[in-house]
Enzyme design. Structure first.
Site, PDB file in Angstrom:
ATOM      1  N   LEU A  50     -19.147 -48.184 -18.046  1.00 22.11           N
ATOM      2  CA  LEU A  50     -18.847 -46.756 -17.888  1.00 22.11           C
ATOM      3  C   LEU A  50     -17.684 -46.597 -16.915  1.00 22.11           C
ATOM      4  O   LEU A  50     -17.581 -47.337 -15.936  1.00 22.11           O
ATOM      5  CB  LEU A  50     -20.092 -46.037 -17.369  1.00 22.11           C
ATOM      6  CG  LEU A  50     -21.260 -46.040 -18.367  1.00 22.11           C
ATOM      7  CD1 LEU A  50     -22.553 -45.645 -17.680  1.00 22.11           C
ATOM      8  CD2 LEU A  50     -20.980 -45.101 -19.545  1.00 22.11           C
ATOM      9  N   HIS A  97     -31.454 -53.463 -13.924  1.00 19.53           N
ATOM     10  CA  HIS A  97     -30.753 -54.739 -14.113  1.00 19.53           C
ATOM     11  C   HIS A  97     -31.739 -55.868 -13.844  1.00 19.53           C
ATOM     12  O   HIS A  97     -32.513 -55.802 -12.886  1.00 19.53           O
ATOM     13  CB  HIS A  97     -29.550 -54.826 -13.169  1.00 19.53           C
ATOM     14  CG  HIS A  97     -28.767 -56.091 -13.367  1.00 19.53           C
ATOM     15  ND1 HIS A  97     -27.942 -56.283 -14.450  1.00 19.53           N
ATOM     16  CD2 HIS A  97     -28.734 -57.235 -12.646  1.00 19.53           C
ATOM     17  CE1 HIS A  97     -27.412 -57.491 -14.383  1.00 19.53           C
ATOM     18  NE2 HIS A  97     -27.865 -58.092 -13.299  1.00 19.53           N
ATOM     19  N   ARG A 141     -22.521 -50.959 -22.344  1.00 22.42           N
ATOM     20  CA  ARG A 141     -21.121 -50.591 -22.406  1.00 22.42           C
ATOM     21  C   ARG A 141     -20.707 -50.162 -21.003  1.00 22.42           C
ATOM     22  O   ARG A 141     -21.428 -49.393 -20.357  1.00 22.42           O
ATOM     23  CB  ARG A 141     -20.989 -49.431 -23.398  1.00 22.42           C
ATOM     24  CG  ARG A 141     -19.576 -49.024 -23.669  1.00 22.42           C
ATOM     25  CD  ARG A 141     -19.519 -47.873 -24.679  1.00 22.42           C
ATOM     26  NE  ARG A 141     -18.175 -47.365 -24.671  1.00 22.42           N
ATOM     27  CZ  ARG A 141     -17.442 -47.160 -25.750  1.00 22.42           C
ATOM     28  NH1 ARG A 141     -17.933 -47.350 -26.945  1.00 22.42           N
ATOM     29  NH2 ARG A 141     -16.208 -46.713 -25.633  1.00 22.42           N
TER      30      ARG A 141
HETATM   31  C1  GAR Z   1     -33.142 -55.453 -19.887  1.00 23.61           C
HETATM   32  O1  GAR Z   1     -33.575 -56.701 -19.410  1.00 23.61           O
HETATM   33  C2  GAR Z   1     -32.216 -54.789 -18.888  1.00 23.61           C
HETATM   34  O2  GAR Z   1     -32.568 -55.027 -17.558  1.00 23.61           O
HETATM   35  C3  GAR Z   1     -30.900 -55.446 -19.236  1.00 23.61           C
HETATM   36  O3  GAR Z   1     -30.890 -55.492 -20.641  1.00 23.61           O
HETATM   37  C4  GAR Z   1     -32.232 -55.619 -21.108  1.00 23.61           C
HETATM   38  C5  GAR Z   1     -32.467 -54.523 -22.126  1.00 23.61           C
HETATM   39  O4  GAR Z   1     -33.728 -54.664 -22.726  1.00 23.61           O
HETATM   40  N1  GAR Z   1     -29.784 -54.688 -18.696  1.00 23.61           N
HETATM   41  C6  GAR Z   1     -28.701 -55.238 -18.194  1.00 23.61           C
HETATM   42  O5  GAR Z   1     -28.491 -56.439 -18.191  1.00 23.61           O
HETATM   43  C7  GAR Z   1     -27.691 -54.251 -17.626  1.00 23.61           C
HETATM   44  N2  GAR Z   1     -26.717 -54.903 -16.818  1.00 23.61           N
HETATM   45  P1  GAR Z   1     -34.408 -53.416 -23.444  1.00 23.61           P
HETATM   46  O6  GAR Z   1     -33.368 -52.864 -24.431  1.00 23.61           O
HETATM   47  O7  GAR Z   1     -35.588 -54.014 -24.168  1.00 23.61           O
HETATM   48  O8  GAR Z   1     -34.787 -52.421 -22.390  1.00 23.61           O
END
Ligand code: GAR
Length: 218
Positions: free
Chosen positions: A96, A112, A94
């Site tokens: 911020l 990320h 979400r």
């Molecule tokens: C992860 O790959 C994280 O880097 C990404 O979502 C996934 C969550 O996995 N985050 C983003 O893309 C943020 N911009 P998880 O819930 O198993 O940690």
């Protein structure tokens, strides 16, 4: 052992990065402890993982019934009540507001799945493959108002192969995410990562690390 830094983790889904942080925090000499896992969705799978590990969880699900500000004020109140001094966004999907980001400035970090500043936003791995990059990876950074931006704390790189799909690349990157998120938290909590201007200085000699070149030059 000196005092452990109290940490809140914010999730929206699976929570595998959160699980990696929970596991790291179990080590007696790890310099941080998780005091709260906060989700913006009741159905986030990671909530059960956290509860099973004996960690306090809270859900602030304002979908369709509240403003962004109302969500963030409730989140800040819960995080402050838990005594957290550092927030880790771990698959928190979400956006911020600058108000929240400024309130937690230098106490709010994110992971990320790309080598930022390349490929911020969604569909990271698809875009990396379509662009033909040879190397991708993941980044832990301090959060600034613009999405997926801010001073970089740790990055890890992985090769991208001709056979990769978004799925196989995501899996390879995720393995590294689970290594570098605990590392970044440890560096901050132990005072070894310092923000100087918009850069982060790490007080450790990393010059012996091997380079990653794809395709290899030798
Ligand atoms: C992860 O790959 C994280 O880097 C990404 O979502 C996934 C969550 O996995 N985050 C983003 O893309 C943020 N911009 P998880 O819930 O198993 O940690």
């Amino acid at each position: 052992m000196t005092r452990k830094t109290p940490v809140a983790v914010m999730i929206s889904g699976r929570g595998s990065n959160m699980a990696a942080l929970i596991e790291a925090c179990e080590a007696p000499d790890f310099p941080a402890e998780i005091v709260l896992v906060l989700s913006n969705r009741y159905e986030a799978k990671g909530l059960k993982t956290a509860a099973d590990a004996g960690i306090a969880t809270e859900v602030i699900d304002y979908r369709g019934k509240g403003s962004r500000k109302a969500f963030e004020d409730a989140a800040t109140a819960a995080i402050e009540a838990a005594g957290a001094e550092l927030i880790c966004l771990a698959g928190f999907m979400r956006l911020l507001t600058p108000h929240f980001v400024e309130h937690w400035r230098d106490r709010l970090i994110n992971i990320h799945p790309s080598l930022l500043p390349a490929f911020p936003g969604l569909d990271t791995h698809e875009r990396a493959i379509q662009t033909g990059v040879r190397i991708s990876g993941c980044t832990v950074h301090f959060v600034r108002a613009e999405m997926d931006s801010g001073p970089i704390i740790v990055q890890a790189a992985v090769p991208v192969t001709a056979k990769d799909t978004a799925r196989t690349l995501a899996a390879r990157v995720l393995e590294q995410e689970h290594r570098i998120y605990p590392l970044a938290v440890a560096l901050i909590a132990s005072g070894k990562a310092r923000r100087v201007g918009e850069q982060v200085i790490v007080d450790e000699d990393l010059s012996g690390l091997p380079p990653l070149v794809v395709p290899p030059t030798a």
